[in-house]
Design an enzyme around this catalytic site. Sequence first.
Site, mmCIF file in Angstrom:
data_model
loop_
_atom_site.group_PDB
_atom_site.id
_atom_site.type_symbol
_atom_site.label_atom_id
_atom_site.label_comp_id
_atom_site.label_asym_id
_atom_site.label_seq_id
_atom_site.Cartn_x
_atom_site.Cartn_y
_atom_site.Cartn_z
ATOM 1 N N TYR A 144 -8.020 8.210 -17.337
ATOM 2 C CA TYR A 144 -8.972 8.865 -16.444
ATOM 3 C C TYR A 144 -9.203 10.304 -16.880
ATOM 4 O O TYR A 144 -8.272 11.008 -17.272
ATOM 5 C CB TYR A 144 -8.442 8.892 -15.009
ATOM 6 C CG TYR A 144 -8.089 7.560 -14.405
ATOM 7 C CD1 TYR A 144 -8.476 6.362 -15.005
ATOM 8 C CD2 TYR A 144 -7.372 7.488 -13.226
ATOM 9 C CE1 TYR A 144 -8.157 5.148 -14.441
ATOM 10 C CE2 TYR A 144 -7.047 6.278 -12.645
ATOM 11 C CZ TYR A 144 -7.432 5.109 -13.256
ATOM 12 O OH TYR A 144 -7.107 3.898 -12.692
ATOM 13 N N HIS B 118 0.878 -1.177 0.000
ATOM 14 C CA HIS B 118 0.000 0.000 0.000
ATOM 15 C C HIS B 118 0.916 1.228 0.000
ATOM 16 O O HIS B 118 1.192 1.820 1.037
ATOM 17 C CB HIS B 118 -0.923 -0.012 1.211
ATOM 18 C CG HIS B 118 -2.194 -0.753 0.977
ATOM 19 N ND1 HIS B 118 -3.125 -0.353 0.044
ATOM 20 C CD2 HIS B 118 -2.692 -1.887 1.534
ATOM 21 C CE1 HIS B 118 -4.144 -1.189 0.033
ATOM 22 N NE2 HIS B 118 -3.904 -2.143 0.920
ATOM 23 N N ASP C 289 -4.858 1.994 2.174
ATOM 24 C CA ASP C 289 -5.132 1.330 3.448
ATOM 25 C C ASP C 289 -5.743 2.303 4.454
ATOM 26 O O ASP C 289 -6.687 1.977 5.172
ATOM 27 C CB ASP C 289 -3.861 0.688 4.015
ATOM 28 C CG ASP C 289 -2.648 1.613 3.994
ATOM 29 O OD1 ASP C 289 -2.739 2.748 3.483
ATOM 30 O OD2 ASP C 289 -1.579 1.194 4.488
ATOM 31 N N GLU D 204 0.310 8.457 11.350
ATOM 32 C CA GLU D 204 -1.052 7.982 11.615
ATOM 33 C C GLU D 204 -1.831 8.824 12.629
ATOM 34 O O GLU D 204 -3.030 8.625 12.797
ATOM 35 C CB GLU D 204 -0.997 6.541 12.140
ATOM 36 C CG GLU D 204 -0.343 5.541 11.189
ATOM 37 C CD GLU D 204 -0.125 4.194 11.851
ATOM 38 O OE1 GLU D 204 -0.333 3.162 11.170
ATOM 39 O OE2 GLU D 204 0.268 4.165 13.046
ATOM 40 N N HIS E 92 12.124 0.565 -25.640
ATOM 41 C CA HIS E 92 12.561 -0.815 -25.850
ATOM 42 C C HIS E 92 12.915 -1.005 -27.323
ATOM 43 O O HIS E 92 12.094 -0.765 -28.201
ATOM 44 C CB HIS E 92 11.460 -1.795 -25.455
ATOM 45 C CG HIS E 92 10.996 -1.649 -24.044
ATOM 46 N ND1 HIS E 92 11.724 -2.105 -22.961
ATOM 47 C CD2 HIS E 92 9.887 -1.068 -23.528
ATOM 48 C CE1 HIS E 92 11.084 -1.830 -21.841
ATOM 49 N NE2 HIS E 92 9.959 -1.193 -22.159
#
Length: 435
Positions: free
Chosen positions: A337, A130, A135, A414, A281
């Site tokens: 998006y 994550h 998370d 946190e 490549h």
Amino acid sequence: MKKHFIIALLAVATSSFAQSKLKPSLSQKADALKSKVIAWRRDFHEHPELGNQEFRTAEIVAKHLKSLGIEVQEKVAYTGVVGVLKGGKPGPVVALRADMDGLPVTERVNIPFKSQVVTYYNGQKTGVMHACGHDSHMAILMAVAEILASEKANLAGTVKFIFQPSEEGVYNANGESILSGAELMVKEGVLENPKVEAIFGLHISAGSENGVLEYKPGATMAAVDQLDIVVKGKQAHGANPWLGVDPIVTSSQIITGLQTIVSRNVNITEDPAIVTVGAIHGGIRQNIIPESVKMIGTIRTFGVEQRELVHKRIKEIATNIAESAGAKADVTIGTGYPVTFNNVALVEKMLPTLQAINGKERVRQIPAHTGAEDFSFFQQKVPGFFFFLGARPADKKSVNEVAAHHTPDFYLEESEFQVGVKALSHLVVDYFEKK
């Protein structure tokens, strides 16, 4: 008739008053759930799953929502979970979204809940991590669900909790992008039955000051498109380049030419744009000029017209430079998006809510992000407000000292996750009140 009208007005006023009285309780409950949120986040962090593979994650989320008495739908867009909480009083439907997937990144951070998960991605062995904060998004929304469910009888409306898979995108065996989680959820009708009126989303920001809320009205995050260019030349011995058409030299000229799009074609006083070639490549041996070279990259734009201009110039530059060298360039631009666009009226209406729970000085307007978010697919259908919560460790003084999102050293502080819990729960209640 007049009597009925007065009764209706009194009912609305009573409902609004009831919503206002909820707010102190919401904040107290958010603070009480702080350790629980951190524990959820650490469990998700230790057991990350890639897009459309979030089976364990979805099971935990669904079990929690069911335990709260919330109506739950599973396997939405493969692994998504949707919970519907119908308040005790009639009112609008508001959606809250959290993304669930991890990334193919091998974690280097030495923490007790470090990810040890290993898998194969695009044919390569890799760790799973994550590394973008999904998370924390899930843990925060699980707490919001618990708080709002505890106040179900007092809620004047319905809340739809959207736990979305594969925000980071999913690719097939050929490396081609397929539907993101948000896009597929929208196609499957997640914003209907009941019909969502507004949607809110939060993203953690490792580089922003801990506990600070950040936002931007209008275009907030870029539209993203995938770029593929194959340059076809003529193979030859490296000692006799005049006998071939060198796609490597041609590719280098194309890459240089692409840089002029942003510097010379885009009006950067209006919106930024980015054209990045991320990989090349071609060739197998030092003395062989190969037959072809493949380039892949990413395009970031902030407006419909700008997006069309950049796509047009990429094709013109690549094909014309290749032709001038006697080569051929096949350009493919895969639509990704759209722009993450915050509804200006919705931001204006709900900004006081964020300022009330966090203080005006800790709610800040920021420039647009050049990152992209598939939350934009929800915003194409209903007004949406997507904002950010800072989680920079106290010992880091600036964003330059912090490991970026999507990197092995990504780390979150946190201690202020409850700010996100308060923000989302208060936005719901205040939206109900304002309606």
